[in-house]
Design an enzyme around this catalytic site. Structure first.
Site, short mmCIF file in Angstrom:
data_model
loop_
_atom_site.label_atom_id
_atom_site.label_comp_id
_atom_site.label_asym_id
_atom_site.label_seq_id
_atom_site.Cartn_x
_atom_site.Cartn_y
_atom_site.Cartn_z
N LYS A 1 0.85 -1.11 -0.26
CA LYS A 1 -0.02 -0.04 -0.21
C LYS A 1 0.79 0.85 0.04
CE LYS A 1 -3.80 2.09 2.66
NZ LYS A 1 -4.69 2.00 3.60
N SER B 1 -9.24 2.33 2.79
CA SER B 1 -8.40 3.05 1.87
C SER B 1 -7.49 1.91 1.27
CB SER B 1 -7.62 3.94 2.73
OG SER B 1 -6.86 3.47 3.88
N SER C 1 -9.98 -0.11 6.97
CA SER C 1 -9.20 0.10 5.58
C SER C 1 -8.75 -1.27 5.07
CB SER C 1 -8.34 1.06 5.61
OG SER C 1 -9.09 2.45 5.85
#
Length: 442
Positions: free
Chosen positions: A77, A146, A170
């Site tokens: 990420k 996210s 997330s």
């Protein structure tokens, strides 16, 4: 049907390479071919360089086995630092930002032989403003956030494992929406050096995979432990059915996923215990918002004062709310969370794990809203380990996950219980053959 190398789990890749069945380069190339085919629609990656990935894989093939992740491609990420690729955090403020070192979690898996395949799309600063990623099952729907790119990339068999971070929901929400497994460990289990803070009292590094064995494998590396198979449960599990104070917000597909899971587990011999959370726990949702807003506003001080015009409107509103929170209200929210954490042993009672709703329902339509984090955020504030398993299906044929919650610092028991539960319930939707809108898969 022959399984392509990109569809293998990390555990299968490790065993295959060790046995000489295929090479690190072959696995990486298979992932790159999948990405080349699907990325125009899925858009899971940013700061992605195939040459860097292949160079890592070829170097591994020329050397003795480096560690327990030798040859396993991993997505990172883009809020986690990487020394060989930019870390831009979904923000124009950090366009081209080149950290001098890997985040701790990235360094540990790299040292264990992983191939850092690339950086996955994140919402801006791991917050609420979405990137371009689409849901692999339906490109008109959100993949969640996210950790949007990580969830989509794993679900679309571009990579077997990807890092996510969770401040509200997330990791688990994109895993549920994309139909894969999401694991958020007990708070502060994985070292957070090299991660841009969102809200430090909540931020937790997690994993998104298609296999619980892969959770155990990568978790061991991040804890500095030798990998070991997931241990069996010593007896049929005792599962606490916990609907929470948010149950009325659950859509029919989530209600069905949770109730059907409890029914089938009971039929398979598990003991199902109805557990109602104490009344004070209903205040945790608001407390989580206060903690998140306050800590996020403090963490974004530089960006707020020097680059406010480059922050999205949605994030500016959150920072603005956080700046209006008085410190006494923040402390009260933290103290409420601490009191509720102290009650968790009594809440669990004899239960090995809690079964709870994970999301309101299947992935919402549109790409600008990544979904409601409420069902996940409750447990994030409580610092408990949580897992989502893709056992349900919504009215549009999209995945719906259930959430399993463990006692703090008892992640191994949660993983063992989850393994047994997943073996009993199975996955309701295959991970292969995605792109339902494009290919007509339902």
């Amino acid at each position: 049907m022959t399984t392509h190398l990109n569809e293998l789990s990390a555990t299968e890749i490790v065993h295959g390479i060790a046995a000489g069945a295929f090479t690190c380069e072959a696995v990486t190339r298979a992932c790159l071919v999948r990405i080349a085919d699907q990325e125009p629609a899925v858009r899971a990656w940013t700061n992605f360089d195939p040459e860097i990935a292949l160079a890592q894989a070829c170097a591994l093939d020329r050397a003795p086995a480096r560690g327990p992740l030798h040859g396993v491609p991993i997505g990172v990420k883009d809020v986690l630092d990487t020394f060989d690729m930019p870390t831009e955090m979904g923000s124009p403020i950090y366009r081209g930002n080149r950290p001098p070192a890997d985040a701790a979690c990235v360094a540990l898996v790299r040292a264990a032989g992983a191939v850092i395949l690339g950086k996955t799309v994140t919402c801006e600063f791991a917050g609420v403003t979405a990137g371009a990623t689409t849901n692999p099952h339906d490109e008109t729907r959100t993949p969640g956030g996210s950790s949007s790119g990580s969830g989509a990339a794993v679900a679309d068999c571009m990579v077997p494992v990807a890092f996510g971070t969770q401040t509200g929901g997330s990791v688990l929400r994109p895993a549920s929406y994309c139909g894969v497994i999401g694991y958020k460990p007990t708070y502060n289990t994985f070292n957070r050096f090299g991660v841009k803070p969102a809200a430090e009292g909540l931020d937790t590094i997690g994993l998104i995979t298609r296999s619980l064995d892969d959770i155990a494998l990568v978790r061991a590396v991040l804890l500095g432990q030798p990998p070991a198979p997931i241990g069996p449960m010593p007896a049929p599990p005792r599962i606490g059915l916990t609907r929470t104070h948010l149950w009325a917000q659950a859509q029919p597909e989530t209600v069905e996923a949770v109730e059907e899971a409890a029914k089938r587990l009971n039929e398979a011999g598990a003991e199902i215990i109805d557990i109602n959370l104490p009344d004070g726990f209903a205040e945790l949702s608001r407390a989580r918002e206060i903690v998140n807003d306050y800590e996020r506003a403090m963490a974004m001080g530089h960006e707020w004062h020097h680059h406010r015009d480059l922050i999205s409107e949605r994030l500016r509103k959150i920072i603005g709310r956080g700046l209006e929170v008085c410190h006494a209200d923040y402390v009260a929210a933290v103290r409420l969370a601490e009191r509720c954490r102290a009650e968790l042993d009594a809440v669990f009672g004899a239960a090995d794990a809690l079964l709870a709703p994970c999301v309101r329902g299947e992935a919402p339509e549109g790409l600008h809203y990544t979904g409601d984090p409420g069902f996940q955020a409750l447990w994030t504030l409580l610092h408990t380990p949580t897992l989502t398993l893709p056992t349900g299906i919504g009215p549009n044929g999209l995945p719906v996950g259930i959430q399993l919650v463990g006692r703090r610092y008892d992640d191994e028991r949660l993983i063992a219980a989850s393994k047994l539960i997943f073996d009993t319930l199975g996955v309701r939707r295959p991970w292969r053959g995605q792109r339902s809108k494009r290919d007509g898969v339902r």
